[in-house]
Design an enzyme around this catalytic site. Structure first.
Site, PDB file in Angstrom:
ATOM      1  N   ASP A 257       0.855  -1.178   0.000  1.00  0.00           N
ATOM      2  CA  ASP A 257       0.000   0.000   0.000  1.00  0.00           C
ATOM      3  C   ASP A 257       0.905   1.247   0.000  1.00  0.00           C
ATOM      4  O   ASP A 257       2.130   1.167   0.140  1.00  0.00           O
ATOM      5  CB  ASP A 257      -0.983  -0.006   1.172  1.00  0.00           C
ATOM      6  CG  ASP A 257      -2.230   0.829   0.846  1.00  0.00           C
ATOM      7  OD1 ASP A 257      -2.169   1.643  -0.091  1.00  0.00           O
ATOM      8  OD2 ASP A 257      -3.250   0.676   1.529  1.00  0.00           O
TER       9      ASP A 257
HETATM   10  C1  BGC Z   1      -5.035   3.170  -0.099  1.00  0.00           C
HETATM   11  C2  BGC Z   1      -5.172   2.063  -1.127  1.00  0.00           C
HETATM   12  C3  BGC Z   1      -4.981   2.618  -2.522  1.00  0.00           C
HETATM   13  C4  BGC Z   1      -3.639   3.320  -2.592  1.00  0.00           C
HETATM   14  C5  BGC Z   1      -3.332   3.875  -3.953  1.00  0.00           C
HETATM   15  C6  BGC Z   1      -3.789   3.990  -0.313  1.00  0.00           C
HETATM   16  O1  BGC Z   1      -3.755   5.118   0.496  1.00  0.00           O
HETATM   17  O2  BGC Z   1      -5.038   2.586   1.190  1.00  0.00           O
HETATM   18  O3  BGC Z   1      -6.423   1.430  -0.997  1.00  0.00           O
HETATM   19  O4  BGC Z   1      -5.080   1.595  -3.469  1.00  0.00           O
HETATM   20  O5  BGC Z   1      -3.632   4.370  -1.658  1.00  0.00           O
HETATM   21  O6  BGC Z   1      -4.093   4.974  -4.245  1.00  0.00           O
END
Ligand code: BGC
Length: 715
Positions: A257
């Site tokens: 993440d």
């Molecule tokens: C979120 C994810 C997301 C990623 C990319 C993160 O802050 O937790 O769910 O896919 O950002 O945007």
């Protein structure tokens, strides 16, 4: 040697680490703004993956740098959070879960993939499969609701929809099952907080949807930001290597993440980026999103012997294999080459409207809906009545507010411009109340009022935990004034609630004549609500998450285990509150229609069941109401006596029956007996002889369920 084998042999360490790195291009809808550094890195082959970019031209421009200017010409992998549509927004996932419609779940993902791929993208960070039982946590809106079995069915449909039959086709996206796992039960519902739950819950509740996604062939998995009992998922060897790769046999890509590897330092399990990078790589994380931990941390980690080059190579191979499966080596421009057509856009809008109609849950209806025909004036009141951009809900990808139909616009189109009067009354979240008088006045002139209340789109989703789950700002004051005035005039008030979670509004449910949970419905919100309010369509959705009546009941969900002292008002020492009933405001599965259904004559066969049998469940459904509508029939089980206390209800199936007034149908479901296995005291699956209840009905309230018993036997 294979193409990617050859490539791996030719790669320098910085090039390898580039394939393990993903960075963001902060896009504006008109075009991306790529940091000069990223452009340079793509050109010199030290950046292999991007996120947050929109527009085929821009994507191709970046792709060209990689495949025409870098030394090894390895194509970029470019992803975006296409959560509930790309440009055409469908209802948010929580709303869609409530449609209980596998075909719809798959179709909206397919259309989102086609649209995003036409924009040059090859990966979506979806589906989000976090089973969520605490509505304080804002991210429940992105996922399947409170039930694990339901989440697993959604996982299958979404993976099939996003990825299509062939990942290499120009209309397919690599799906990313996230957030692995047990992210939702954060302490006190507070975003990014620590998680500490039993291993049984992890295995029974939180892992199965990911098992289903892997079985459906999901291309990638994203570990959660959070820790589980002290081990952040980004570095969780047992769950990533042991369970995901080992037990589930997942051989796709694990993408971290956003900055999650860097955050291992803040979690307090790594002293610096080098240690953090080593921990994540050893746990099996292939792509570092946004932390620069692999590029900066792995070279010293290799030098210090914290990781081996073979571990780097294995990760690079997985990334290159995914790029190959996506067809990027054969034709890096295949996505986005053929522009989207007007016909495809129209088809998506039609689907968005049909989907939105199927996602609205009618929580209450005291004969106020559908609106009587021939109505002269309708007041459409509230801060969400004429708020097209809010209809998007959180995670709107490339969806534009101006493309969204507000409730006012939808009702004007349905009833005629001149018959709708509008006043916002208050803002979504402000202390100002001056507009309330004008709103009440508008209602006084109308024969009925549609009161559009709720949260702003940004009040749920990531980093959007709330400690109060009522209506923000002065909306309660508005609603109370409107309801009181309408009651005095004997005119109905229909409340439409927009939210990314169940709201706790018992007073509103009491005061309004009808209440619709609209969640966030996407671009066709206003048209779909008009279809339902005017009776062109009947509501059919069921809430995929329990609605509490008080904050102190949280977490509240139907799959609780029994207490040794079940609630008994006559007995003080039983499991209950002194100040609020145990029962929720609305149980899981609740949702009214314009029909009225009775269920009778439950038949379950065979009566004695071995593990290999398929149980046949049949029930007669009659529409005794005056309008055509669709009933949803749920099948739950309860293992009466087992070596481990089993939940009071476990969801095992659902079916739909669309019936004309007076029509009846026998609904039939098959339940493979193997699904009655559970995890024994040793957490190994077992099929245990004994009695099991089969419960069938319209929601998870036991009093509304028909019950039959079968006996499980060995052999
Ligand atoms: C979120 C994810 C997301 C990623 C990319 C993160 O802050 O937790 O769910 O896919 O950002 O945007």
């Amino acid at each position: 040697m294979s193409r990617i084998g050859e490539l791996l042999k030719a790669m320098t360490l910085p090039e390898k680490l580039g394939q393990l790195t993903m960075t963001a291009s902060s896009y504006a809808v008109t075009g991306p703004v790529i940091a000069g550094d990223s452009t340079e890195s793509i050109r010199d082959g030290t950046l292999g993956n991007l996120l947050n970019m929109v527009g085929a031209d821009h994507v191709h421009e970046m792709q060209r740098l990689a495949v025409e200017h870098s030394r090894l010409k390895i194509p970029l992998l470019i992803g975006l959070d296409v959560i509930h549509g790309h440009r055409t927004l469908f209802p948010v996932p929580l709303a869609e879960a409530g449609a209980f419609d596998r075909e719809l779940w798959q179709q909206t993902a397919r259309e989102a993939a086609l649209e995003a791929a036409a924009d040059g993208l090859a990966m979506t960070f979806a589906p989000m499969l976090d089973v969520a039982r605490d509505p304080r946590w804002g991210r429940g809106v992105e996922g399947p609701g409170e039930d694990s079995w339901l989440a697993a069915r959604i996982a299958e449909a979404k993976v099939a929809g996003f990825q299509g039959a062939d990942l290499g086709s120009p209309g397919s996206l690599a799906a990313v099952a996230k957030h692995y796992c047990a992210y939702a039960p954060v302490t006190a519902g507070r975003e990014y907080a620590s998680v500490d739950i039993s291993e049984r819950s992890v295995r029974e509740v939180y892992l199965p949807p990911f098992g289903a996604a892997v079985a459906a062939g999901v291309a990638a998995v994203m570990p959660a930001f959070t820790d589980l009992a002290g081990i952040p998922l980004t570095a969780h060897v047992e769950l990533l290597q042991g369970w995901l790769r080992g037990r589930l046999g997942f051989d796709g890509v694990i993408v971290s993440d956003y900055n999650a590897i860097g955050e291992l330092v803040r979690h307090g399990i790594a002293a610096d980026l080098t240690q953090a990078a080593a921990l994540a790589l050893k746990a099996g994380v292939d792509i570092d999103m946004m932390a620069q931990a692999y590029r900066l941390g792995l070279p010293p980690a290799l030098e210090r012997g914290l990781v081996r080059i073979e571990q780097v190579d294995a990760a690079v191979l997985r990334v290159l294999t995914l790029k190959e499966r996506l067809g990027l080596f054969d034709d890096p421009y295949r996505r986005g080459r053929t522009p989207d057509t007007a016909e495809a856009r129209a088809r998506r809008r039609r689907l968005a409207r049909a989907a939105a109609v199927r996602c609205v849950v009618m929580l209450k209806n005291a004969a106020a809906l559908p609106l009587a025909g021939g109505l002269r004036t309708l007041a459409v009141i509230g801060p969400l009545a004429d708020a097209p951009a809010e209809m998007r809900g959180p995670w709107w990808a490339a969806g534009e507010g101006r493309d969204h139909v507000s409730v006012v616009a939808g009702l004007k189109r349905a009833l005629g411009e001149g018959r709708v009067v509008h006043a916002p009354g208050v803002e979504i979240d402000s202390a100002a109340t001056e507009g309330i008088a004008a709103a009440v006045e508008a209602c006084r002139q109308a024969e009925a009022t549609v009161l559009c209340l709720g949260e702003a789109a940004t009040m749920s989703g990531e980093a959007a935990s709330r400690a109060h789950l009522g209506l923000p700002g002065e909306q309660r004051a508005l609603a109370t004034a409107v309801c009181a005035s309408a009651r005095a005039a004997g005119r109905p008030v229909i409340a439409v609630l927009f939210s990314g979670r169940p709201l706790i509004v018992p007073w509103l449910i009491e005061q309004a004549d009808a209440v619709l949970a609209a969640w966030f419905l996407g671009c066709e919100a206003g048209n779909a609500l008009a279809d339902l309010i005017t009776g062109r369509e009947s509501p059919s959705a069921r809430t995929p998450i329990t609605w509490p009546r008080a904050l102190g009941q949280i977490p509240i969900f139907f799959g609780e285990r029994p207490s040794g002292r079940p609630a008994n008002p006559q007995d003080h020492f039983t499991s209950k509150y002194l100040d609020v009933p145990n029962e929720p405001q609305f149980p899981f599965g609740h949702g009214l229609t314009y029909g009225r259904f009775t269920l009778a004559n439950l038949r379950v066969a065979p009566a004695r069941v071995t593990e290999r049998d398929v149980i046949e469940v049949q029930v007669d459904v009659v529409n005794v109401g005056e309008r055509a509508a669709e009933e949803t029939v749920f099948v739950f089980t309860h293992d009466v006596v087992a070596s481990v206390a089993r939940p009071l209800l476990e969801l095992k199936g659902f079916a739909k029956a669309a019936l004309a007034p007076g029509e009846s149908r026998s609904v039939r479901l098959e339940l493979p007996a193997g699904e009655l296995r559970f995890l024994g005291p040793d957490l190994a699956p077992r099929f245990e002889p004994g009695e099991v209840e089969i419960l069938v009905g319209p929601c998870a309230e036991r009093a509304q369920l028909l019950v039959s018993r079968i006996e499980l036997i060995s052999g």
